[in-house]
Write a protein that holds these residues in place. Structure first.
Motif, PDB file in Angstrom:
ATOM      1  N   LEU A  21       0.750  -1.226   0.268  1.00  0.00           N
ATOM      2  CA  LEU A  21       0.041   0.144   0.098  1.00  0.00           C
ATOM      3  C   LEU A  21       0.890   1.218   0.055  1.00  0.00           C
ATOM      4  CD1 LEU A  21      -2.905  -0.833   2.536  1.00  0.00           C
ATOM      5  CD2 LEU A  21      -2.965  -0.505  -0.126  1.00  0.00           C
ATOM      6  N   SER A  22       0.629   2.341  -0.940  1.00  0.00           N
ATOM      7  CA  SER A  22       1.356   3.346  -1.105  1.00  0.00           C
ATOM      8  C   SER A  22       0.362   4.444  -0.977  1.00  0.00           C
ATOM      9  CB  SER A  22       2.302   3.230  -2.033  1.00  0.00           C
ATOM     10  OG  SER A  22       2.508   4.490  -2.611  1.00  0.00           O
ATOM     11  N   MET A  23       0.831   5.565  -0.604  1.00  0.00           N
ATOM     12  CA  MET A  23      -0.028   6.955  -0.756  1.00  0.00           C
ATOM     13  C   MET A  23      -0.106   7.415  -2.297  1.00  0.00           C
ATOM     14  SD  MET A  23      -1.631   7.958   1.750  1.00  0.00           S
ATOM     15  CE  MET A  23      -1.840   9.753   2.129  1.00  0.00           C
ATOM     16  N   ILE A  24       0.988   7.001  -2.976  1.00  0.00           N
ATOM     17  CA  ILE A  24       0.889   7.248  -4.501  1.00  0.00           C
ATOM     18  C   ILE A  24       0.644   5.774  -5.096  1.00  0.00           C
ATOM     19  CG2 ILE A  24       2.025   7.977  -6.564  1.00  0.00           C
ATOM     20  CD1 ILE A  24       3.932   9.589  -4.404  1.00  0.00           C
ATOM     21  N   PRO A  25      -0.444   5.544  -5.566  1.00  0.00           N
ATOM     22  CA  PRO A  25      -1.182   4.190  -6.104  1.00  0.00           C
ATOM     23  C   PRO A  25      -0.423   4.041  -7.338  1.00  0.00           C
ATOM     24  CG  PRO A  25      -2.940   5.482  -6.266  1.00  0.00           C
ATOM     25  CD  PRO A  25      -1.706   6.469  -5.510  1.00  0.00           C
TER      26      PRO A  25
END
Lengths: 165, 240
Positions: free
Chosen positions: B39-43
């Motif tokens: 999971l990343s804030m920048i998908p």
């Protein structure tokens, strides 16, 4: 063909519900929270950017106002300095004019005194020279009364020069 | 016994639609795991894809129900993914859609039916919830109103389940028949029948494309109707 098996139906419902809970807990829940967190962050960033933009606009307006004030003050100060400079120049010129007038007057007085003095000296010297010259020209035969008359005439003429001079 | 002529007999001690449902859930879990393992804030990649689909579902739910819709996100998302993947599985040779079984679609409709009333009572209280069934009409009309509402409520799971079941079963039967025609005609040795076998051979890919469209639309319709029903139950306006 079109029939409902109740055990199958219940199994499908249970499968669906268990799958929903597990998939949500493990995968979609965290992903959804991250999406919401990102959404909040973007929203916050936009609000902060908007607030910053407003602040910058206010500062810019304040800056322009201050610049205008400073320019106005500078203009006033310059005008005052020019005015004061003009006054000082006028005063200096006036003082210089008065000083020169004073010096001129003083010099005139001095010159007048000097002239008088010189004339007086010259008159005395001329008298002596004239007497010597007359004595040499006409000898020592002239009487005392003639000498005095001649002398008076001569002095009278010299006064006439003095007036003309 | 299945109505769909399956090419593969699974010989299971239980109905093979349970296996298909389990496969559906497994596939959903696999796709979700791939999409959420980093999971990343920048998908990017799978996360981007999952967020895209979930975002659309959440947006629809928010538009129809309002801010309280997020409580029902899991149900709507799972309904959409379960029905979509299940529908699409019927397009894979050897597999079939568990949604082509009436028991599955009725089961899903029952989930929506009970959820609707459960959330309605939970949000509004049992008194207010039952009261809205009698509608804003004069007292003498209230029993009729109640009857109409009751019929309407009971018709909902029927329409939900039969719509999905009918569409998917039709798609599967059509694909199965086309497949059988090819299997019968092609090795027949008769030249006319072999030429005729070309028709289902050409038609089948087109029907598969149509099946993909139907699968997406049916999943979407089921989910949207679930949102409408639950939204109507939890919102306090009169007439719902």
């Amino acid at each position: 063909m079109i029939e409902i098996s109740w055990p199958l139906l219940l199994t499908q419902i249970i499968t669906f519900l268990i799958a929903m809970i597990i998939v949500w807990k493990l995968f979609w829940g965290p992903l959804t929270r991250m999406m919401q967190e990102r959404s909040r962050k973007i929203s916050g960033d936009i609000q902060r950017a908007e607030s910053g933009r407003r602040k910058i606009e206010m500062l810019e307006a304040e800056y322009h106002r201050r610049i205008a004030e400073i320019e106005e003050e500078a203009r006033k100060a310059l005008n005052a300095a020019v005015h004061q400079g003009n006054l000082a120049r006028e005063q200096i010129i006036q003082e210089a004019r008065e000083e020169s007038q004073r010096i001129l007057e003083k010099n005139r007085e001095y010159l007048a005194q000097e002239r008088k003095k010189v004339i007086g000296e010259l008159r005395g010297q001329l008298t002596d020279i004239s007497l010597i010259a007359v004595e040499k020209l006409i000898g020592q035969g002239l009487e005392q009364s003639v000498q005095q008359r001649l002398m008076a005439e001569f002095l009278h003429e010299i006064k006439g020069w003095d007036k003309a001079g | 016994m299945s109505a769909v002529p399956e090419s593969v007999e699974f010989h299971l001690p239980f109905d093979s639609s349970i296996l298909m449902s389990a496969l559906t859930v497994g596939l959903i879990a696999l796709v979700s795991w791939v999409g959420t393992r980093k999971l990343s804030m920048i998908p990017r990649g799978g996360q981007n894809f999952l967020e895209w689909i979930l975002g659309i579902i959440y947006q629809f739910a928010d538009d129809m129900i309002g801010p309280q819709a997020r409580r029902y996100y899991p149900l709507f998302a799972m309904l959409f993914f379960f029905i979509l993947v299940s529908n699409l599985m019927g397009l894979i040779p050897g597999l079939f859609s568990s949604t082509s079984r009436l028991s599955t679609t009725v089961g899903l409709a029952m989930v929506v039916f009970f959820s609707t009333h459960y959330f309605g009572i939970k949000e509004r209280g049992i008194g207010a919830y039952i009261k809205h069934w009698f509608g804003p009409v004069p007292v003498w009309l209230k029993p009729f109103m109640f009857l109409i509402e009751l019929i309407g409520e009971l018709a909902r799971p029927l329409s939900l389940s039969f719509r999905l079941f009918g569409n998917i079963l039709a798609k599967e039967i059509l694909l199965g028949v086309l497949c059988m025609l090819v299997v019968i005609f092609l090795p027949s040795g008769n030249i006319i029948q072999q030429v005729l076998a070309l028709v289902p051979l050409i038609l089948r890919p087109l029907i598969i494309l149509l099946g993909i469209l139907v699968s997406i639309i049916q999943a979407f319709v089921f989910m949207i109707l679930a949102m409408v029903y639950i939204g109507g139950a939890v919102q306090a306006q009169e007439g719902h």
